[in-house]
Design a protein around this motif. Structure first.
Motif, PDB file in Angstrom:
ATOM      1  N   VAL A   1       0.867  -1.176   0.000  1.00  0.00           N
ATOM      2  CA  VAL A   1       0.000   0.000   0.000  1.00  0.00           C
ATOM      3  C   VAL A   1       0.910   1.235   0.000  1.00  0.00           C
ATOM      4  N   ASP A   2       0.790   2.002  -1.064  1.00  0.00           N
ATOM      5  CA  ASP A   2       1.616   3.197  -1.270  1.00  0.00           C
ATOM      6  C   ASP A   2       0.766   4.391  -0.855  1.00  0.00           C
ATOM      7  N   TYR A   3       1.105   5.004   0.252  1.00  0.00           N
ATOM      8  CA  TYR A   3       0.294   6.134   0.709  1.00  0.00           C
ATOM      9  C   TYR A   3       1.162   7.139   1.447  1.00  0.00           C
TER      10      TYR A   3
ATOM     11  N   GLY B   1       3.328   9.611   1.180  1.00  0.00           N
ATOM     12  CA  GLY B   1       4.175  10.136   0.106  1.00  0.00           C
ATOM     13  C   GLY B   1       4.268  11.642  -0.040  1.00  0.00           C
ATOM     14  N   PRO B   2       4.542  12.380   1.035  1.00  0.00           N
ATOM     15  CA  PRO B   2       4.656  13.834   0.865  1.00  0.00           C
ATOM     16  C   PRO B   2       5.997  14.182   0.202  1.00  0.00           C
ATOM     17  N   ASN B   3       6.128  15.416  -0.218  1.00  0.00           N
ATOM     18  CA  ASN B   3       7.425  15.833  -0.718  1.00  0.00           C
ATOM     19  C   ASN B   3       8.241  16.365   0.450  1.00  0.00           C
ATOM     20  N   ALA B   4       9.483  15.920   0.519  1.00  0.00           N
ATOM     21  CA  ALA B   4      10.329  16.328   1.637  1.00  0.00           C
ATOM     22  C   ALA B   4      10.646  17.813   1.511  1.00  0.00           C
TER      23      ALA B   4
ATOM     24  N   ASN C   1       5.966   4.372   1.881  1.00  0.00           N
ATOM     25  CA  ASN C   1       5.825   5.826   1.902  1.00  0.00           C
ATOM     26  C   ASN C   1       6.777   6.385   0.840  1.00  0.00           C
ATOM     27  N   HIS C   2       6.212   6.718  -0.297  1.00  0.00           N
ATOM     28  CA  HIS C   2       6.998   7.109  -1.482  1.00  0.00           C
ATOM     29  C   HIS C   2       7.258   8.621  -1.422  1.00  0.00           C
ATOM     30  N   ILE C   3       8.181   8.982  -0.566  1.00  0.00           N
ATOM     31  CA  ILE C   3       8.436  10.409  -0.341  1.00  0.00           C
ATOM     32  C   ILE C   3       9.176  11.035  -1.529  1.00  0.00           C
ATOM     33  N   GLY C   4       8.769  12.227  -1.898  1.00  0.00           N
ATOM     34  CA  GLY C   4       9.465  12.953  -2.962  1.00  0.00           C
ATOM     35  C   GLY C   4      10.691  13.638  -2.367  1.00  0.00           C
ATOM     36  N   ASP C   5      11.868  13.063  -2.586  1.00  0.00           N
ATOM     37  CA  ASP C   5      13.071  13.641  -1.955  1.00  0.00           C
ATOM     38  C   ASP C   5      14.190  13.813  -2.978  1.00  0.00           C
TER      39      ASP C   5
ATOM     40  N   GLY D   1      12.965  11.361 -13.856  1.00  0.00           N
ATOM     41  CA  GLY D   1      12.036  12.080 -12.974  1.00  0.00           C
ATOM     42  C   GLY D   1      11.017  11.157 -12.318  1.00  0.00           C
ATOM     43  N   TYR D   2       9.899  11.764 -11.983  1.00  0.00           N
ATOM     44  CA  TYR D   2       8.823  11.078 -11.262  1.00  0.00           C
ATOM     45  C   TYR D   2       8.343   9.809 -11.983  1.00  0.00           C
ATOM     46  N   ASP D   3       8.190   9.914 -13.316  1.00  0.00           N
ATOM     47  CA  ASP D   3       7.661   8.782 -14.092  1.00  0.00           C
ATOM     48  C   ASP D   3       8.590   7.580 -14.026  1.00  0.00           C
TER      49      ASP D   3
ATOM     50  N   THR E   1      10.846   6.960 -11.889  1.00  0.00           N
ATOM     51  CA  THR E   1      10.929   6.443 -10.526  1.00  0.00           C
ATOM     52  C   THR E   1       9.769   5.500 -10.230  1.00  0.00           C
ATOM     53  N   ASP E   2       8.586   5.858 -10.694  1.00  0.00           N
ATOM     54  CA  ASP E   2       7.450   4.970 -10.446  1.00  0.00           C
ATOM     55  C   ASP E   2       7.587   3.651 -11.198  1.00  0.00           C
ATOM     56  N   MET E   3       8.226   3.685 -12.361  1.00  0.00           N
ATOM     57  CA  MET E   3       8.430   2.419 -13.071  1.00  0.00           C
ATOM     58  C   MET E   3       9.440   1.542 -12.325  1.00  0.00           C
TER      59      MET E   3
ATOM     60  N   VAL F   1      -1.486  -1.152  -4.151  1.00  0.00           N
ATOM     61  CA  VAL F   1      -2.559  -0.177  -3.993  1.00  0.00           C
ATOM     62  C   VAL F   1      -1.929   1.211  -3.883  1.00  0.00           C
ATOM     63  N   TYR F   2      -2.306   2.112  -4.776  1.00  0.00           N
ATOM     64  CA  TYR F   2      -1.754   3.471  -4.758  1.00  0.00           C
ATOM     65  C   TYR F   2      -2.834   4.444  -4.308  1.00  0.00           C
ATOM     66  N   VAL F   3      -2.578   5.139  -3.233  1.00  0.00           N
ATOM     67  CA  VAL F   3      -3.576   6.080  -2.710  1.00  0.00           C
ATOM     68  C   VAL F   3      -3.092   7.501  -2.967  1.00  0.00           C
ATOM     69  N   THR F   4      -3.587   8.111  -4.026  1.00  0.00           N
ATOM     70  CA  THR F   4      -3.160   9.493  -4.298  1.00  0.00           C
ATOM     71  C   THR F   4      -4.328  10.332  -4.815  1.00  0.00           C
ATOM     72  N   ASP F   5      -4.045  11.593  -4.841  1.00  0.00           N
ATOM     73  CA  ASP F   5      -4.936  12.601  -5.391  1.00  0.00           C
ATOM     74  C   ASP F   5      -5.428  12.203  -6.803  1.00  0.00           C
TER      75      ASP F   5
ATOM     76  N   ARG G   1      -5.833  13.854  -9.248  1.00  0.00           N
ATOM     77  CA  ARG G   1      -5.115  14.524 -10.340  1.00  0.00           C
ATOM     78  C   ARG G   1      -3.985  13.668 -10.897  1.00  0.00           C
ATOM     79  N   GLN G   2      -3.660  12.592 -10.189  1.00  0.00           N
ATOM     80  CA  GLN G   2      -2.615  11.703 -10.711  1.00  0.00           C
ATOM     81  C   GLN G   2      -3.191  10.514 -11.476  1.00  0.00           C
ATOM     82  N   THR G   3      -4.458  10.579 -11.793  1.00  0.00           N
ATOM     83  CA  THR G   3      -5.107   9.466 -12.496  1.00  0.00           C
ATOM     84  C   THR G   3      -4.380   9.129 -13.800  1.00  0.00           C
TER      85      THR G   3
ATOM     86  N   HIS H   1      -1.348   9.850 -14.714  1.00  0.00           N
ATOM     87  CA  HIS H   1      -0.008   9.317 -14.433  1.00  0.00           C
ATOM     88  C   HIS H   1      -0.077   7.816 -14.153  1.00  0.00           C
ATOM     89  N   PHE H   2      -1.001   7.414 -13.264  1.00  0.00           N
ATOM     90  CA  PHE H   2      -1.029   5.995 -12.895  1.00  0.00           C
ATOM     91  C   PHE H   2      -1.596   5.116 -14.010  1.00  0.00           C
ATOM     92  N   HIS H   3      -2.497   5.643 -14.805  1.00  0.00           N
ATOM     93  CA  HIS H   3      -2.944   4.858 -15.966  1.00  0.00           C
ATOM     94  C   HIS H   3      -1.748   4.527 -16.841  1.00  0.00           C
TER      95      HIS H   3
HETATM   96  N1  ARG Z   1       5.019  12.586  -3.717  1.00  0.00           N
HETATM   97  C1  ARG Z   1       3.849  12.460  -4.524  1.00  0.00           C
HETATM   98  C2  ARG Z   1       3.033  13.742  -4.435  1.00  0.00           C
HETATM   99  O1  ARG Z   1       3.218  14.522  -3.519  1.00  0.00           O
HETATM  100  C3  ARG Z   1       2.963  11.300  -4.117  1.00  0.00           C
HETATM  101  C4  ARG Z   1       3.589   9.957  -4.278  1.00  0.00           C
HETATM  102  C5  ARG Z   1       2.594   8.909  -4.645  1.00  0.00           C
HETATM  103  N2  ARG Z   1       3.186   7.621  -4.907  1.00  0.00           N
HETATM  104  C6  ARG Z   1       3.809   7.274  -6.026  1.00  0.00           C
HETATM  105  N3  ARG Z   1       4.299   6.057  -6.104  1.00  0.00           N
HETATM  106  N4  ARG Z   1       3.967   8.094  -7.017  1.00  0.00           N
HETATM  107  O2  ARG Z   1       2.195  13.967  -5.272  1.00  0.00           O
END
Ligand code: ARG
Length: 573
Positions: A121-123, A125-128, A161-165, A308-310, A312-314, A330-334, A336-338, A340-342
């Motif tokens: 469960v990926d949830y 995930g704030p940006n550092a 916890n997929h932190i943006g760092d 970048g972000y893409d 990294t997710d792969m 399971v990815y729990v995000t906003d 607006r990332q629909t 991206h995850f598709h």
């Molecule tokens: N850090 C991202 C954000 O603030 C959320 C990360 C979600 N998880 C992922 N695997 N991309 O939007």
């Protein structure tokens, strides 16, 4: 213990097979809780669709099912209504037995899965290097609930916890830290403030901006000095995040962090593999995956060679499948990332990385203010999560003080925390997560309606009944069997028995609001039971004993349900 719906479904399967042939054993008997208790407790609509398919009158099909149905000891013979509905009424004896079984069952009828699997469960995930704000509460609270539910069902849950760092802004931040000297809590202080200052310098001072760009390269290629500065920055961010998680009682621990930087070393291989398999193609020097229906490609490697972000997710998906052995992610995000995850899911499938892996995207909507615009402070700033939690506790404290002036200050603080944090979480969980929701203090803290305080209060009220029984002296709780007789007792037991199917549905559809609605209905059923069926003043000791069992299973169901939502209860409020 088996919930009535499943039990009936099994009996219907036998009847369908007997009446129409073995092939029909697998036909969904379409059993649902009845809308109106007048017509029974459950309803089956299978005769209608079946009649159509077999070219038979649905009422006849219904009769054939009834003729072959064995529900002895469970329900009365179903009634056929209207065009062929089957109305099923469970017997009081069966409900009494089931209630007694729940009383002795720690898990309240919720069985552990017989097919446990590893679920990531990926949830959160704030940006550092930024303070957590109100927007982060959703991923955190929804993700935490899903983790609790999957875990309770016996799955091996791996929190991530997929932190943006690792983005380019870290070059700027590291360079700024080098400028101001020491990298510690004091120098960084307020994260947002620190970020703002670094950005100001970046925009105003071209020399600095140039050095900041070089810093990104130094950072990403592993320069030790830069890494040292970066680590200090991340450490401070993590302390900030951990403190908030503590306040929220989030089950995520520091060991569950796999930030973007973790995947750095895997990015080149990930890109190579996608290129070699032909899934990714070069386009203007960049390595891209073009996904049908979307104009912008998934960017695996930018034309300057950066990731970048893409990408990294792969790399993350590959790691989770290959190393963590996940069979469900399971990815729990906003919401607006629909897109991206598709694209990420499409790419993983195309590359053959997620064969036999279930990928679930769990999007959620925005939090709006009462003006229907994104939720902001009065001065128009983003609301910091820490401030939001402070305010929740303060407001809950004021309400508690008014309701119950006898509580000591310490007791009041404890209640305020549990009620305030519970209210915020519940408000977030109780609506359909895909929709935006309106943040309203008065609504979430209301003592009436579908709110956490209402449920917590219902629980505390039952505990007070038990305290009163104790006060009556030894033996007051009475002894005897559970006898469900009154309609309000029936309705209550039926609700309690539904817990297991609700928890299953949440694990399947990943929609916590079903659990909230259920708990709310359960408390309403309890209120009506309590109004109609005296407990302490029951006519006989046997009746009192039986009703106390119903109180007990209700309270434990409320407590467990709230626990699965990540919300605490109180023995008194
Ligand atoms: N850090 C991202 C954000 O603030 C959320 C990360 C979600 N998880 C992922 N695997 N991309 O939007």
């Amino acid at each position: 213990m088996i919930d009535p719906q499943t039990l009936l479904a099994n009996r219907f399967a036998d009847a369908l097979a007997a009446a129409f042939g073995e092939d029909h054993r697998a036909t969904d008997p379409l059993i649902r809780p009845a809308q109106n208790p007048k017509f029974g407790d459950y309803q089956s609509n299978v005769a209608m669709s079946l009649g159509k398919r077999l070219g038979r009158n649905p009422r006849e099909a219904a009769q054939a099912i009834v003729d072959h149905l064995d529900v002895q000891g469970i329900a009365e013979v179903p009634e056929i209504a209207g065009p062929g509905f089957l109305n099923i009424k469970l017997t009081n004896a069966f409900l009494s037995e089931q209630a007694a079984a729940l009383a002795g069952d720690e898990r309240l009828g919720v069985k552990r899965t017989d097919q446990p699997h590893s679920v990531v469960v990926d949830y959160l995930g704030p940006n550092a290097a930024k303070e957590m704000h109100v927007g982060h509460i959703r991923s955190t609270v929804i993700g935490d609930c899903l983790v609790r539910v999957l875990d309770w069902l016996g799955h091996h849950v791996i929190r991530q916890n997929h932190i943006g760092d690792w983005g380019t802004q870290f070059g700027m931040l590291c360079e700024y830290l080098v400028q101001v000297g020491k990298a510690d809590e004091q120098t960084i202080g307020d994260l947002d403030d620190f970020y703002r200052k670094a950005k100001q310098k970046f925009d105003a001072d071209p020399d600095f901006a140039g050095r900041a760009r070089k810093r990104v390269v130094a950072l990403q290629s592993g320069d030790e000095q830069t890494l040292g500065v970066w680590r200090a920055l991340i450490r401070v961010s993590m302390q900030h995040m951990d403190a908030l998680c503590d306040r929220l009682h989030i089950t995520l621990t520091p060991e569950d962090v796999r930030a973007e930087s973790f995947y750095n070393e895997m990015l080149a291989t990930t890109a190579d593999e996608l290129e070699q398999s032909g899934v990714a193609k070069l386009s203007d020097g960049a390595l891209c995956v073009f996904v049908p229906k979307y104009e912008a490609p998934l960017m695996i490697r930018k034309s300057d060679g950066g990731f970048g972000y893409d990408a990294t997710d792969m790399a993350a998906i590959r790691f989770r499948v290959n190393e963590l052995k996940a069979v469900r992610i399971v990815y729990v995000t906003d919401a607006r990332q629909t897109e991206h995850f598709h694209k990420v899911f499409h790419t993983a499938q195309a590359a053959g990385w997620s064969k036999n892996v279930r990928l679930d995207f769990v999007p959620f909507g925005a939090i709006l203010g009462e003006d229907n615009k994104p939720f902001k402070t009065r001065s128009g700033d983003t609301v910091k999560l820490a401030d939001l939690l402070d305010e929740a506790e303060e407001r809950a404290g004021a309400i508690v003080a008014e309701k119950n002036p006898d509580l000591s200050a310490d007791e009041r603080d404890v209640v305020a925390k549990v009620v305030g944090i519970g209210a915020i979480k519940y408000a977030d969980l109780s609506g359909d997560r895909v929709k935006d929701y309106m943040f309203s203090w008065s609504r979430m803290l209301a003592m009436e309606g579908n709110t956490a305080p209402y449920l917590q209060y219902a629980y505390a009220r039952i505990q007070s009944i038990f305290r009163k029984v104790e006060g009556l002296g030894p033996g007051a709780e009475g002894k005897g069997d559970v006898t469900v007789a009154h309609d309000a007792e029936r309705a209550l037991v039926l609700k309690v028995l539904q817990l297991t199917s609700v928890v299953d549905a949440v694990s399947e559809k990943l929609q916590p609001h079903h659990l909230c609605t259920y708990l709310y209905e359960l408390s309403t059923a309890f209120s009506s039971f309590y109004e109609n069926c005296p407990v302490l003043k029951a006519d006989t000791p046997e009746e009192r004993a039986s009703r106390l069992v119903l109180c007990d299973i209700t309270a434990r169901t409320l407590k467990l349900g709230l626990e699965l939502l990540g919300i605490d209860v109180l023995e008194r409020m």
